[in-house]
Design a protein around this motif. Structure first.
Motif, PDB file in Angstrom:
ATOM      1  N   GLU A 111       0.159   2.615  -5.205  1.00  0.00           N
ATOM      2  CA  GLU A 111      -0.394   3.970  -5.721  1.00  0.00           C
ATOM      3  C   GLU A 111       0.599   4.912  -6.342  1.00  0.00           C
ATOM      4  O   GLU A 111       0.310   5.666  -7.525  1.00  0.00           O
ATOM      5  CB  GLU A 111      -1.132   4.598  -4.517  1.00  0.00           C
ATOM      6  CG  GLU A 111      -2.305   3.897  -4.304  1.00  0.00           C
ATOM      7  CD  GLU A 111      -2.298   2.765  -3.293  1.00  0.00           C
ATOM      8  OE1 GLU A 111      -3.155   2.188  -2.845  1.00  0.00           O
ATOM      9  OE2 GLU A 111      -1.170   2.379  -3.177  1.00  0.00           O
ATOM     10  N   ILE A 127      -5.941   4.432  -6.124  1.00  0.00           N
ATOM     11  CA  ILE A 127      -6.568   4.291  -4.614  1.00  0.00           C
ATOM     12  C   ILE A 127      -7.773   3.211  -4.703  1.00  0.00           C
ATOM     13  O   ILE A 127      -7.834   2.034  -3.837  1.00  0.00           O
ATOM     14  CB  ILE A 127      -7.101   5.589  -3.752  1.00  0.00           C
ATOM     15  CG1 ILE A 127      -5.750   6.275  -3.614  1.00  0.00           C
ATOM     16  CG2 ILE A 127      -7.582   4.942  -2.508  1.00  0.00           C
ATOM     17  CD1 ILE A 127      -5.961   7.571  -2.772  1.00  0.00           C
ATOM     18  N   VAL A 128      -8.587   3.510  -5.650  1.00  0.00           N
ATOM     19  CA  VAL A 128      -9.770   2.552  -5.519  1.00  0.00           C
ATOM     20  C   VAL A 128      -9.409   1.313  -6.063  1.00  0.00           C
ATOM     21  O   VAL A 128      -9.877   0.391  -5.830  1.00  0.00           O
ATOM     22  CB  VAL A 128     -11.019   3.267  -6.576  1.00  0.00           C
ATOM     23  CG1 VAL A 128     -12.309   2.309  -6.873  1.00  0.00           C
ATOM     24  CG2 VAL A 128     -11.537   4.694  -5.924  1.00  0.00           C
ATOM     25  N   ASP A 129      -8.528   1.166  -7.481  1.00  0.00           N
ATOM     26  CA  ASP A 129      -8.293  -0.026  -7.728  1.00  0.00           C
ATOM     27  C   ASP A 129      -7.316  -0.849  -6.884  1.00  0.00           C
ATOM     28  O   ASP A 129      -7.901  -2.227  -6.595  1.00  0.00           O
ATOM     29  CB  ASP A 129      -7.262   0.178  -8.966  1.00  0.00           C
ATOM     30  CG  ASP A 129      -6.775  -0.903  -9.485  1.00  0.00           C
ATOM     31  OD1 ASP A 129      -7.414  -1.830  -9.810  1.00  0.00           O
ATOM     32  OD2 ASP A 129      -5.358  -0.979  -9.757  1.00  0.00           O
ATOM     33  N   HIS A 130      -6.613  -0.441  -5.924  1.00  0.00           N
ATOM     34  CA  HIS A 130      -5.976  -1.015  -5.118  1.00  0.00           C
ATOM     35  C   HIS A 130      -6.826  -1.398  -3.946  1.00  0.00           C
ATOM     36  O   HIS A 130      -6.789  -2.606  -3.295  1.00  0.00           O
ATOM     37  CB  HIS A 130      -4.728  -0.190  -4.578  1.00  0.00           C
ATOM     38  CG  HIS A 130      -3.602  -1.166  -4.043  1.00  0.00           C
ATOM     39  ND1 HIS A 130      -2.540  -0.730  -3.408  1.00  0.00           N
ATOM     40  CD2 HIS A 130      -3.541  -2.785  -3.856  1.00  0.00           C
ATOM     41  CE1 HIS A 130      -1.589  -1.670  -3.066  1.00  0.00           C
ATOM     42  NE2 HIS A 130      -2.126  -2.862  -3.361  1.00  0.00           N
ATOM     43  N   ALA A 131      -7.694  -0.710  -3.543  1.00  0.00           N
ATOM     44  CA  ALA A 131      -8.896  -0.998  -2.343  1.00  0.00           C
ATOM     45  C   ALA A 131      -9.646  -2.113  -2.838  1.00  0.00           C
ATOM     46  O   ALA A 131      -9.978  -3.030  -2.071  1.00  0.00           O
ATOM     47  CB  ALA A 131      -9.596   0.438  -1.989  1.00  0.00           C
ATOM     48  N   VAL A 132     -10.263  -2.103  -4.038  1.00  0.00           N
ATOM     49  CA  VAL A 132     -11.039  -2.961  -4.671  1.00  0.00           C
ATOM     50  C   VAL A 132     -10.318  -4.595  -4.427  1.00  0.00           C
ATOM     51  O   VAL A 132     -10.756  -5.514  -4.112  1.00  0.00           O
ATOM     52  CB  VAL A 132     -11.487  -2.922  -5.993  1.00  0.00           C
ATOM     53  CG1 VAL A 132     -12.191  -3.979  -6.648  1.00  0.00           C
ATOM     54  CG2 VAL A 132     -12.663  -1.737  -6.123  1.00  0.00           C
ATOM     55  N   LYS A 133      -9.173  -4.598  -5.176  1.00  0.00           N
ATOM     56  CA  LYS A 133      -8.257  -5.811  -4.990  1.00  0.00           C
ATOM     57  C   LYS A 133      -8.181  -6.278  -3.757  1.00  0.00           C
ATOM     58  O   LYS A 133      -8.112  -7.506  -3.382  1.00  0.00           O
ATOM     59  CB  LYS A 133      -6.863  -5.456  -5.830  1.00  0.00           C
ATOM     60  CG  LYS A 133      -7.373  -5.267  -7.218  1.00  0.00           C
ATOM     61  CD  LYS A 133      -5.840  -5.021  -8.253  1.00  0.00           C
ATOM     62  CE  LYS A 133      -6.410  -4.756  -9.627  1.00  0.00           C
ATOM     63  NZ  LYS A 133      -5.239  -4.156 -10.350  1.00  0.00           N
ATOM     64  N   ASN A 134      -7.772  -5.281  -2.805  1.00  0.00           N
ATOM     65  CA  ASN A 134      -7.532  -5.901  -1.264  1.00  0.00           C
ATOM     66  C   ASN A 134      -8.687  -6.068  -0.613  1.00  0.00           C
ATOM     67  O   ASN A 134      -8.709  -7.382   0.074  1.00  0.00           O
ATOM     68  CB  ASN A 134      -6.853  -4.748  -0.474  1.00  0.00           C
ATOM     69  CG  ASN A 134      -5.271  -4.556  -1.041  1.00  0.00           C
ATOM     70  OD1 ASN A 134      -4.693  -5.210  -1.626  1.00  0.00           O
ATOM     71  ND2 ASN A 134      -4.663  -3.170  -0.628  1.00  0.00           N
ATOM     72  N   ALA A 135      -9.810  -5.662  -0.825  1.00  0.00           N
ATOM     73  CA  ALA A 135     -11.138  -5.940  -0.374  1.00  0.00           C
ATOM     74  C   ALA A 135     -11.399  -7.464  -0.845  1.00  0.00           C
ATOM     75  O   ALA A 135     -11.742  -8.266  -0.181  1.00  0.00           O
ATOM     76  CB  ALA A 135     -12.413  -5.152  -0.818  1.00  0.00           C
ATOM     77  N   ILE A 162       0.846  -1.309  -0.002  1.00  0.00           N
ATOM     78  CA  ILE A 162      -0.070   0.176  -0.081  1.00  0.00           C
ATOM     79  C   ILE A 162       0.856   1.179   0.124  1.00  0.00           C
ATOM     80  O   ILE A 162       1.712   1.538   0.726  1.00  0.00           O
ATOM     81  CB  ILE A 162      -0.978  -0.081   1.241  1.00  0.00           C
ATOM     82  CG1 ILE A 162      -1.858  -1.197   1.256  1.00  0.00           C
ATOM     83  CG2 ILE A 162      -1.606   1.219   1.251  1.00  0.00           C
ATOM     84  CD1 ILE A 162      -2.656  -1.439   2.266  1.00  0.00           C
TER      85      ILE A 162
END
Length: 613
Positions: free
Chosen positions: A547, A570-578, A543
């Motif tokens: 980004e 941020i959204v792309d990484h957050a979706v993948k981590n979620a 993280i």
């Protein structure tokens, strides 16, 4: 109960020409100052290929003061000494090199320093001012440099760590041997350094020393081997004890937070970033999560293909769950500790041995890196060919003024273009590396061994080449099978293409973005570079690193503004981590696995270290 007080160990490898004379000299020297029956001489014969074993056996049969300790396989100099020390009977353990380079008149001082109880460890030194060691430049210069590095990095007070003339109190030696990891030429140094750290009394005294036989600076042993061992010991003694899980997680988190705060507050307007995120279409963002979820069964299938080629069968859904758990571990714990979790899960649930678990993980990581690099390298090579690197270079250098050094002025944009061209060469080299691996895997020849031993014929070269061969062998086991290679290689490309397509869907969720072929190409490059940036285990899940790299590339290659590019990353990484966390929690419940227990068990396995991706 034995009357032996002093055990002298002579490490011997192919010493048929000199070993008998060395033993006789040792016996006569010991007899001059020790009572009869109070000493023994052990020939630690380390898998010799000449007549040393039969000579040692004959001497042991003829003289009860002589013992022959044999090893069928090469243990290495340190390994042979450790093996013999554990079988010795004396309370004072001594060893010196069989070439008798150190004057034997010093043997009494060496033995009595420890036997008297005054010291726990004694070692001869060729670097004290009062000694008369004959050190030609080809030995003296490397020795001086090596000992300086040991004193600097390992905080040793000694001047000479490699002189083959040492004595130990038995209890101290056995205690230290449990901690010493090296089995080759660094063994002496590690023993002395650890003895000082443990508070043992160490005596260093000057000896007269005359070089015997041919010696040379060995590239593999002296530069790679000794240097890497200094770094390894420094890390274990000075760094690792201070890096607790709490400290590392805190430090990594603070580093990432600081990087994000700097990026948002200095480079971009925070309000603009938040506005861009809030304006994204939630339905499309959710759909990107569905797209990303499709890559996980592909990961499980690829891992099944790797394990099958390594001789272990399993099912795709179980392996998908194991991957979910390990990747969740990487999001929770720093330094990619989650990588070892997978080896624990497949060991605990499918009885796949730890070495195979870690080897398969290493193979998977190689294919991951190759796939990512092929994607990034292909786009970068295309940018160089079409001149597209100018946009990225200008973006990188936008806020950097020219730098004047003397009469020369450095243009940041020109420097950035040069760096990108170099990166393109690296990308092309990585693609070529795939071909090299395939070719070498299909040839009946030992390329690694030949390459390493071309630089050195020392025994340490054999040790180094063995480690490299083990890793390369696991990769080539998969590559050598054309079908397995195609399945794993193509599977890896598909997995990372789906990863990129997830980001493309996230792009589409932002109203200001109009998808185009050039934007999709930029997305391929940005996601690939972002994932390469995550290789550095500086933060859980990479993280902040992802980004930063993603935003830089998107701004440089497209007309997307900085705040929107950062919002997309941020959204792309957050979706993948979620998706990873939800899948990990579900898999832990399904397979009844505790993440903390898995991390602890994988660290304690001790059979092989996991490869970092």
């Amino acid at each position: 109960m034995s009357d032996v007080e002093v055990s002298v160990v002579l490490p011997a490898y192919n010493e048929a020409a000199t070993i008998e004379e060395t033993v006789e000299t040792t016996l006569s020297t010991l007899a001059a100052f020790l009572p009869a029956g109070s000493f023994e001489v052990i020939v630690a014969e380390d898998g010799c290929e000449d007549r040393t074993p039969e000579i040692a056996t004959r001497m042991a049969d003829a003289d009860e003061r002589v013992r022959h300790v044999h090893s069928d396989e090469r243990l290495g100099r340190g390994g042979a000494l450790s093996y013999a020390f554990r079988q010795a009977e004396g309370e004072t353990l001594v060893y010196f090199d069989t070439d008798l380079a150190t004057d034997m008149r010093h043997l009494e001082e060496l033995v009595e320093s420890v036997r008297s109880g005054e010291y726990d460890v004694a070692t001869g030194s060729r670097w004290l001012p009062e000694n008369r060691a004959d050190r030609p430049a080809k030995r003296g210069v490397p020795s001086l440099g090596y000992n300086t590095l040991v004193r600097l990095f390992l905080r040793s007070d000694l001047q000479d760590h490699q002189c083959g003339f040492k004595a130990f109190d038995r209890a101290a030696a056995l205690d230290l041997l449990d901690e010493v990891e090296d089995e080759h030429w660094f063994w002496d140094t590690e023993l002395l350094v650890r003895a000082q750290r443990e508070g043992y009394r160490v005596k260093e005294f000057p000896v007269d020393w005359t070089p015997k036989g041919d010696s040379k600076v060995d590239l593999v042993r002296d530069v790679f081997g000794m240097g890497s061992q200094i770094v390894r010991t420094w890390w274990q003694l000075s760094v690792s004890p201070r890096i607790t899980r709490k400290v590392s997680m805190t430090a990594g988190s603070l580093l990432v937070i600081a990087a994000l705060v700097l990026a948002v507050t200095v480079v971009f307007d925070p309000a603009a970033v938040l506005d861009a995120i809030s304006g994204a279409d939630g339905v499309v963002v959710a759909f990107s999560g569905v797209v990303y979820l499709l890559s996980w069964p592909l990961r499980g299938q690829r891992y099944r293909d790797i394990l099958a080629r390594l001789g272990h069968d399993s099912d795709t859904w179980f392996l998908t769950g194991a991957i979910f758990i390990s990747q969740t571990g990487n999001l929770v714990f720093p330094a990619r500790l989650g990588d070892g979790v997978r080896a624990y899960v497949v060991k605990a649930r499918r009885q796949i041995p730890y070495p195979t678990g870690f080897a398969s993980l290493a193979v998977e990581r190689v294919f991951d890196l190759l796939a990512i690099t092929v994607l990034a390298g292909s786009v970068l090579v295309g940018l160089v060919v079409t001149g597209g690197t100018d946009q990225v270079a200008q973006a990188i250098a936008a806020d950097v003024p020219p730098v004047t050094i003397g009469d020369d002025t450095l243009d940041p944009a020109a420097a950035a273009r040069t760096a990108l061209r170099v990166a393109a060469v690296v990308g092309a080299a990585a693609i070529a590396g795939v071909a090299v691996i395939v070719v070498s895997a299909r040839r009946d020849s030992d390329l690694v061994h030949r390459a390493v031993t071309a630089l050195s014929n020392d025994s340490y070269a054999q040790y180094v080449s063995g480690i490299v061969e083990q890793f390369v062998g696991d990769v080539e086991t998969v590559v050598a099978d054309r079908g397995a290679f195609l399945r794993v290689g193509v599977g890896s490309l598909v997995i990372w293409i789906v990863d990129v397509l997830t980001a493309v869907v996230v792009f589409a969720a932002f109203p200001s973005i109009e998808l185009s072929p050039s934007l999709v190409a930029a997305a391929f490059f940005a996601v690939s570079v972002g994932n390469l940036a995550k290789i550095l285990p500086l933060s859980p899940g990479g993280i902040g690193l992802y980004e930063g790299a993603f935003t830089l590339i998107v701004v440089g290659l497209t007309t997307v503004t900085g705040p929107v590019a950062l919002a997309i990353s941020i959204v792309d990484h957050a979706v993948k981590n979620a998706v990873t966390i939800v899948g990990g929690l579900g898999s832990m419940a399904w397979l009844n696995v505790s993440l903390t227990t898995a991390v602890e068990e994988s660290q304690q396995s001790g059979e092989i270290e996991p490869e970092a991706d």
